[in-house]
Design a protein around this motif. Structure first.
Motif, PDB file in Angstrom:
ATOM      1  N   HIS A  45       9.665  -8.158   9.332  1.00 13.52           N
ATOM      2  CA  HIS A  45       8.318  -8.469   9.811  1.00 13.52           C
ATOM      3  C   HIS A  45       7.239  -8.232   8.759  1.00 13.52           C
ATOM      4  CE1 HIS A  45       8.511  -4.071  10.470  1.00 13.52           C
ATOM      5  NE2 HIS A  45       7.200  -4.114  10.253  1.00 13.52           N
ATOM      6  N   GLU A  46       7.603  -7.696   7.598  1.00 13.75           N
ATOM      7  CA  GLU A  46       6.602  -7.360   6.575  1.00 13.75           C
ATOM      8  C   GLU A  46       6.369  -8.522   5.615  1.00 13.75           C
ATOM      9  OE1 GLU A  46       6.776  -2.680   5.667  1.00 13.75           O
ATOM     10  OE2 GLU A  46       8.668  -3.690   5.221  1.00 13.75           O
ATOM     11  N   SER A  47       5.117  -8.705   5.240  1.00 12.45           N
ATOM     12  CA  SER A  47       4.757  -9.736   4.264  1.00 12.45           C
ATOM     13  C   SER A  47       5.220  -9.317   2.866  1.00 12.45           C
ATOM     14  CB  SER A  47       3.245  -9.947   4.262  1.00 12.45           C
ATOM     15  OG  SER A  47       2.854 -10.768   3.177  1.00 12.45           O
ATOM     16  N   SER A  48       5.634 -10.316   2.069  1.00  9.40           N
ATOM     17  CA  SER A  48       6.073 -10.047   0.694  1.00  9.40           C
ATOM     18  C   SER A  48       5.080 -10.565  -0.339  1.00  9.40           C
ATOM     19  CB  SER A  48       7.443 -10.691   0.453  1.00  9.40           C
ATOM     20  OG  SER A  48       7.383 -12.090   0.685  1.00  9.40           O
ATOM     21  N   THR A  49       3.958 -11.085   0.105  1.00  9.03           N
ATOM     22  CA  THR A  49       2.993 -11.717  -0.800  1.00  9.03           C
ATOM     23  C   THR A  49       2.546 -10.771  -1.907  1.00  9.03           C
ATOM     24  OG1 THR A  49       2.192 -13.109   1.007  1.00  9.03           O
ATOM     25  CG2 THR A  49       0.785 -12.918  -0.935  1.00  9.03           C
ATOM     26  N   HIS A  50       2.300  -9.509  -1.562  1.00  4.57           N
ATOM     27  CA  HIS A  50       1.800  -8.547  -2.540  1.00  4.57           C
ATOM     28  C   HIS A  50       2.793  -8.289  -3.669  1.00  4.57           C
ATOM     29  CE1 HIS A  50       4.165  -6.250   0.354  1.00  4.57           C
ATOM     30  NE2 HIS A  50       4.256  -5.264  -0.504  1.00  4.57           N
ATOM     31  N   LEU A  51       4.057  -8.594  -3.457  1.00  5.12           N
ATOM     32  CA  LEU A  51       5.095  -8.415  -4.475  1.00  5.12           C
ATOM     33  C   LEU A  51       5.385  -9.713  -5.218  1.00  5.12           C
ATOM     34  CD1 LEU A  51       7.464  -6.226  -2.271  1.00  5.12           C
ATOM     35  CD2 LEU A  51       6.027  -5.401  -4.146  1.00  5.12           C
ATOM     36  N   ILE A  52       5.532 -10.786  -4.475  1.00  2.24           N
ATOM     37  CA  ILE A  52       5.865 -12.077  -5.083  1.00  2.24           C
ATOM     38  C   ILE A  52       4.783 -12.518  -6.066  1.00  2.24           C
ATOM     39  CG2 ILE A  52       6.183 -14.533  -4.602  1.00  2.24           C
ATOM     40  CD1 ILE A  52       7.546 -13.712  -1.974  1.00  2.24           C
ATOM     41  N   GLU A  53       3.517 -12.283  -5.719  1.00  2.44           N
ATOM     42  CA  GLU A  53       2.426 -12.710  -6.602  1.00  2.44           C
ATOM     43  C   GLU A  53       2.400 -11.927  -7.915  1.00  2.44           C
ATOM     44  OE1 GLU A  53      -1.032 -12.171  -4.194  1.00  2.44           O
ATOM     45  OE2 GLU A  53      -1.138  -9.999  -4.510  1.00  2.44           O
ATOM     46  N   CYS A  54       3.166 -10.828  -7.968  1.00  3.38           N
ATOM     47  CA  CYS A  54       3.276 -10.039  -9.204  1.00  3.38           C
ATOM     48  C   CYS A  54       4.598 -10.295  -9.931  1.00  3.38           C
ATOM     49  CB  CYS A  54       3.155  -8.555  -8.889  1.00  3.38           C
ATOM     50  SG  CYS A  54       1.573  -8.063  -8.198  1.00  3.38           S
ATOM     51  N   GLY A  55       5.345 -11.291  -9.463  1.00  2.00           N
ATOM     52  CA  GLY A  55       6.600 -11.622 -10.108  1.00  2.00           C
ATOM     53  C   GLY A  55       7.738 -10.680  -9.783  1.00  2.00           C
ATOM     54  N   ILE A  56       7.663 -10.046  -8.635  1.00  2.00           N
ATOM     55  CA  ILE A  56       8.677  -9.080  -8.228  1.00  2.00           C
ATOM     56  C   ILE A  56       9.598  -9.707  -7.193  1.00  2.00           C
ATOM     57  CG2 ILE A  56       9.020  -6.884  -7.013  1.00  2.00           C
ATOM     58  CD1 ILE A  56       6.341  -5.976  -8.293  1.00  2.00           C
ATOM     59  N   LEU A  57      10.914  -9.548  -7.392  1.00  4.06           N
ATOM     60  CA  LEU A  57      11.895 -10.099  -6.466  1.00  4.06           C
ATOM     61  C   LEU A  57      11.884  -9.306  -5.159  1.00  4.06           C
ATOM     62  CD1 LEU A  57      14.901 -10.571  -8.919  1.00  4.06           C
ATOM     63  CD2 LEU A  57      13.415 -12.366  -8.003  1.00  4.06           C
ATOM     64  N   THR A  58      11.949 -10.001  -4.051  1.00  2.00           N
ATOM     65  CA  THR A  58      11.945  -9.332  -2.755  1.00  2.00           C
ATOM     66  C   THR A  58      13.074  -9.867  -1.881  1.00  2.00           C
ATOM     67  OG1 THR A  58      10.480 -10.906  -1.637  1.00  2.00           O
ATOM     68  CG2 THR A  58       9.435  -9.119  -2.870  1.00  2.00           C
ATOM     69  N   GLY A 110       0.784  -1.230   0.000  1.00  2.00           N
ATOM     70  CA  GLY A 110       0.000   0.000   0.000  1.00  2.00           C
ATOM     71  C   GLY A 110       0.811   1.273   0.000  1.00  2.00           C
ATOM     72  N   GLY A 111       2.127   1.171   0.024  1.00  2.00           N
ATOM     73  CA  GLY A 111       2.964   2.358   0.080  1.00  2.00           C
ATOM     74  C   GLY A 111       3.463   2.804  -1.282  1.00  2.00           C
ATOM     75  N   ILE A 112       4.256   3.866  -1.287  1.00  2.00           N
ATOM     76  CA  ILE A 112       4.833   4.388  -2.513  1.00  2.00           C
ATOM     77  C   ILE A 112       5.723   3.338  -3.184  1.00  2.00           C
ATOM     78  CG2 ILE A 112       6.608   6.001  -3.355  1.00  2.00           C
ATOM     79  CD1 ILE A 112       5.358   8.133  -1.582  1.00  2.00           C
ATOM     80  N   GLY A 113       6.544   2.642  -2.380  1.00  2.00           N
ATOM     81  CA  GLY A 113       7.430   1.638  -2.945  1.00  2.00           C
ATOM     82  C   GLY A 113       6.682   0.537  -3.667  1.00  2.00           C
ATOM     83  N   HIS A 114       5.590   0.087  -3.083  1.00  2.00           N
ATOM     84  CA  HIS A 114       4.735  -0.933  -3.700  1.00  2.00           C
ATOM     85  C   HIS A 114       4.232  -0.440  -5.056  1.00  2.00           C
ATOM     86  CE1 HIS A 114       0.776  -3.487  -3.278  1.00  2.00           C
ATOM     87  NE2 HIS A 114       1.530  -3.879  -4.297  1.00  2.00           N
ATOM     88  N   ALA A 115       3.706   0.775  -5.084  1.00  2.00           N
ATOM     89  CA  ALA A 115       3.174   1.339  -6.339  1.00  2.00           C
ATOM     90  C   ALA A 115       4.278   1.515  -7.377  1.00  2.00           C
ATOM     91  CB  ALA A 115       2.485   2.672  -6.050  1.00  2.00           C
ATOM     92  N   LEU A 116       5.449   1.965  -6.952  1.00  2.00           N
ATOM     93  CA  LEU A 116       6.567   2.128  -7.885  1.00  2.00           C
ATOM     94  C   LEU A 116       7.001   0.781  -8.457  1.00  2.00           C
ATOM     95  CD1 LEU A 116       8.720   4.758  -5.956  1.00  2.00           C
ATOM     96  CD2 LEU A 116       7.569   5.118  -8.147  1.00  2.00           C
ATOM     97  N   ALA A 117       7.034  -0.251  -7.601  1.00  2.00           N
ATOM     98  CA  ALA A 117       7.428  -1.576  -8.072  1.00  2.00           C
ATOM     99  C   ALA A 117       6.493  -2.073  -9.169  1.00  2.00           C
ATOM    100  CB  ALA A 117       7.444  -2.555  -6.896  1.00  2.00           C
ATOM    101  N   LEU A 118       5.191  -1.902  -8.971  1.00  4.60           N
ATOM    102  CA  LEU A 118       4.215  -2.331  -9.975  1.00  4.60           C
ATOM    103  C   LEU A 118       4.367  -1.545 -11.276  1.00  4.60           C
ATOM    104  CD1 LEU A 118       1.001  -2.694  -7.759  1.00  4.60           C
ATOM    105  CD2 LEU A 118       2.529  -4.512  -8.570  1.00  4.60           C
TER     106      LEU A 118
END
Length: 279
Positions: free
Chosen positions: A40-53, A16-24
């Motif tokens: 402590h942060e989940s990476s699901t929102h990035l991994i499911e879009c094919g983004i390396l975390t 939900g942050g700027i970094g998330h939006a920039l990554a997409l």
């Protein structure tokens, strides 16, 4: 011969942050996108879009050294864009500031980008890449209750200015993004914060509480990210790129109006006349 896709490393990519939006947005433009999250942060929102975390804390050298090794392997030693986005916010009056909180904020907002550039500069030089620092209008004008946060962003802007001069002969562009109000989760850390007992600002206790729990009229993260990525995609992006709600007003006001204009404006906006006669 295989064509190398451009690569981007973005710090601070919580959901939900700027970094998330920039990554997409970078992903949609064909970049190999590499992101960082706190442990402590989940990476699901990035991994499911094919983004390396990767799990990395920008305040820890050992984390960034390890990250640099991984990114070097992933990008074959060339990083096209580094986005210094990781940041935290601490809202409080200047006179009631807890310096321990400010030290934490400087470590993330200022020393974090310095640490990233120190470890990644050779990859950026190899790619003749770009360093992008996510700044704020708070680093330009004396926005109320943000003295310490504003100071971190002003420091980042001016560090970026000198970095730009120093990196230019090495073929690396440095861009300061002067961000307006963007609807992200950075304010969540402040929710519920109150003035300390005995503060001279007690007459504004209600107003302060409303401020820290505010939902400002903002630019959406996706709209903001689209503007930033479009600018960064240019061969010669602007040294300072202003985008997001309120940036036009702040930019021109800062250029053409007296410095004390902001005193007058924020006194009215934040009802500071209630403090007269205190102390």
């Amino acid at each position: 011969m295989e064509v190398r896709s451009p690569s981007v490393l973005i710090t601070g990519c919580g959901k939900g942050g700027i970094g998330h939006a920039l990554a997409l947005e970078f992903k949609a433009k064909g970049y190999t996108v590499i992101t960082t999250l706190l442990p402590h942060e989940s990476s699901t929102h990035l991994i499911e879009c094919g983004i390396l975390t990767f799990s990395a804390d920008v305040t820890k050298d050992e984390d960034i050294e390890g990250l640099c090794k991984e990114v070097t392997k992933t990008t074959h030693g060339q990083l096209d864009v580094l986005v210094n986005n990781a940041g935290i916010c601490y809202t409080m009056t200047a006179i009631d500031t807890d310096v321990r909180e400010v030290k934490k904020m400087f470590d993330v907002n200022v020393f974090g980008p310095m640490r990233m550039v120190h470890h990644f500069h050779r990859l950026l030089v190899a790619a003749r890449g770009k360093i992008v620092n996510i700044g704020s209008v708070g680093g330009i004008v004396p926005y109320m209750y943000g003295a310490s946060y504003n100071a971190t962003k002003a420091a980042l802007h001016h560090w970026g200015n000198t970095l730009r001069v120093e990196m230019k002969p090495l073929g690396v562009n440095v861009v300061n993004i002067i961000s307006g109000e963007v609807n992200t989760n950075i304010l969540k850390r402040d929710q519920g914060r109150t003035l300390p007992a005995g503060s001279l600002y007690q007459p504004l206790e209600t107003e302060f509480s409303r401020h820290v729990d505010r939902s400002p009229n903002t630019t959406s993260p996706s709209e903001y990210a689209a503007a930033v990525v479009r600018e960064i995609g240019k061969r010669q992006p602007r040294a300072w790129f202003w985008t997001g709600a309120t940036t036009s007003f702040v930019r021109w006001g800062d250029m053409f109006l007296p410095r004390t204009f902001w005193d007058w404006l924020f006194t009215r906006w934040f009802n500071l006349d209630k403090l007269r006669g205190r102390g």
